[in-house]
Write an enzyme that holds these catalytic residues in place. Structure first.
Site, PDB file in Angstrom:
ATOM      1  N   HIS A  71      -2.071   6.790   7.851  1.00 25.14           N
ATOM      2  CA  HIS A  71      -1.026   7.832   7.047  1.00 25.14           C
ATOM      3  C   HIS A  71      -1.815   9.250   6.770  1.00 25.14           C
ATOM      4  CE1 HIS A  71       2.841   6.241   6.323  1.00 25.14           C
ATOM      5  NE2 HIS A  71       2.316   4.846   5.684  1.00 25.14           N
ATOM      6  N   HIS A 106      -3.719   0.815   7.698  1.00 24.37           N
ATOM      7  CA  HIS A 106      -2.176   1.446   7.874  1.00 24.37           C
ATOM      8  C   HIS A 106      -2.279   2.634   6.895  1.00 24.37           C
ATOM      9  CE1 HIS A 106       2.286   1.008   7.571  1.00 24.37           C
ATOM     10  NE2 HIS A 106       2.039   1.902   6.636  1.00 24.37           N
ATOM     11  N   GLU A 107      -2.748   2.491   5.724  1.00 22.78           N
ATOM     12  CA  GLU A 107      -2.764   3.608   4.739  1.00 22.78           C
ATOM     13  C   GLU A 107      -3.862   4.695   5.371  1.00 22.78           C
ATOM     14  OE1 GLU A 107      -0.542   3.500   3.005  1.00 22.78           O
ATOM     15  OE2 GLU A 107       0.075   1.386   3.222  1.00 22.78           O
ATOM     16  N   CYS A 131       6.558  -0.331   6.536  1.00 21.51           N
ATOM     17  CA  CYS A 131       6.208   0.758   5.746  1.00 21.51           C
ATOM     18  C   CYS A 131       7.186   1.370   4.976  1.00 21.51           C
ATOM     19  CB  CYS A 131       5.864   1.867   7.057  1.00 21.51           C
ATOM     20  SG  CYS A 131       5.317   3.469   6.258  1.00 21.51           S
ATOM     21  N   LEU A 132       6.881   1.672   3.621  1.00 26.21           N
ATOM     22  CA  LEU A 132       7.757   2.099   2.612  1.00 26.21           C
ATOM     23  C   LEU A 132       8.484   3.381   3.151  1.00 26.21           C
ATOM     24  CD1 LEU A 132       5.805   1.359  -0.433  1.00 26.21           C
ATOM     25  CD2 LEU A 132       7.581   0.098   0.320  1.00 26.21           C
ATOM     26  N   GLY A 191       0.896  -1.126   0.036  1.00 24.85           N
ATOM     27  CA  GLY A 191       0.107   0.151   0.210  1.00 24.85           C
ATOM     28  C   GLY A 191       0.774   1.297  -0.035  1.00 24.85           C
ATOM     29  N   GLN A 217       2.996  10.211   1.428  1.00 23.66           N
ATOM     30  CA  GLN A 217       4.298   9.508   1.290  1.00 23.66           C
ATOM     31  C   GLN A 217       5.133   9.891   0.186  1.00 23.66           C
ATOM     32  OE1 GLN A 217       2.598   5.250   2.290  1.00 23.66           O
ATOM     33  NE2 GLN A 217       4.807   5.151   2.981  1.00 23.66           N
TER      34      GLN A 217
HETATM   35 NI    NI Z   1       3.510   3.032   5.534  1.00 28.34          NI
END
Ligand code: NI
Length: 177
Positions: free
Chosen positions: A135, A131-132, A89-90, A46, A51
């Site tokens: 964000h 999670h997203e 997480c990216l 995701g 981000q």
């Molecule tokens: Ni993340």
């Protein structure tokens, strides 16, 4: 579409609540395309607009071979069950920590064409949606850890080789052949 640099832990944009999308226009469709391509390139489940440095309530996901996106999401747990499992997480590359999430969720929102969308998901899809959506509220998954685990995680993250770098552009790992 273009692969866009991913902001790293420590960038204030990741701590800034995102604004609802008002215009379902070409710019939004470009954002969804950039999110999708960057997510694929980075190998993530995701990716949320903040981000990429964009303060809008949009995210994409790629779970069990299915790709999707959601605009202005509203997420509701379905049932009481939770699940603790490794999460990453990216924007915190190279780290995974056990995080407790609702096992099942339902989410409503819009697609990039302004049509209403409803998603129901369990396990990894439910985790990705939670999670997203976090964000979009300036919340990172490490915030969800128990106090002790969070302190340990933050200490590890401070030592990351990318700490203080700001952003990175994901590249496909090509085999030497
Ligand atoms: Ni993340």
């Amino acid at each position: 579409m273009s692969v866009t640099p991913i902001r790293l832990f420590g960038d204030p944009v990741l701590r800034t609540p995102a604004a609802p999308v008002v215009d379902f226009d070409a710019e939004l469709r470009q954002l969804v395309a950039d999110l999708t391509e960057t997510m694929f390139e980075a190998g993530g489940a995701g990716l949320a607009a903040p981000q990429l440095g964009v303060g809008l309530r949009v995210f994409t996901w790629f779970v069990d071979g299915e790709v999707g996106h959601l605009v202005n999401p509203d997420v509701t747990p379905a049932g009481e069950e939770t699940e603790e499992a490794p999460e990453g997480c990216l924007s915190i590359p190279g780290f995974r920590f056990d995080c407790r999430r609702h096992l099942h969720v339902a989410a409503t929102g819009w697609n990039m064409h302004g049509e209403p969308v409803r998603i129901e998901g369990s396990h990894l899809l439910a985790r990705a949606v939670q999670h997203e959506t976090d964000h979009l509220d300036g919340v990172l998954f490490v915030d969800r850890l128990d106090d002790g685990a969070r302190a340990a995680a933050l200490a590890e993250i401070q030592q990351a080789e990318w700490a203080g770098m700001g952003a990175y552009t994901p590249v496909v790992k090509v085999s030497p052949h």
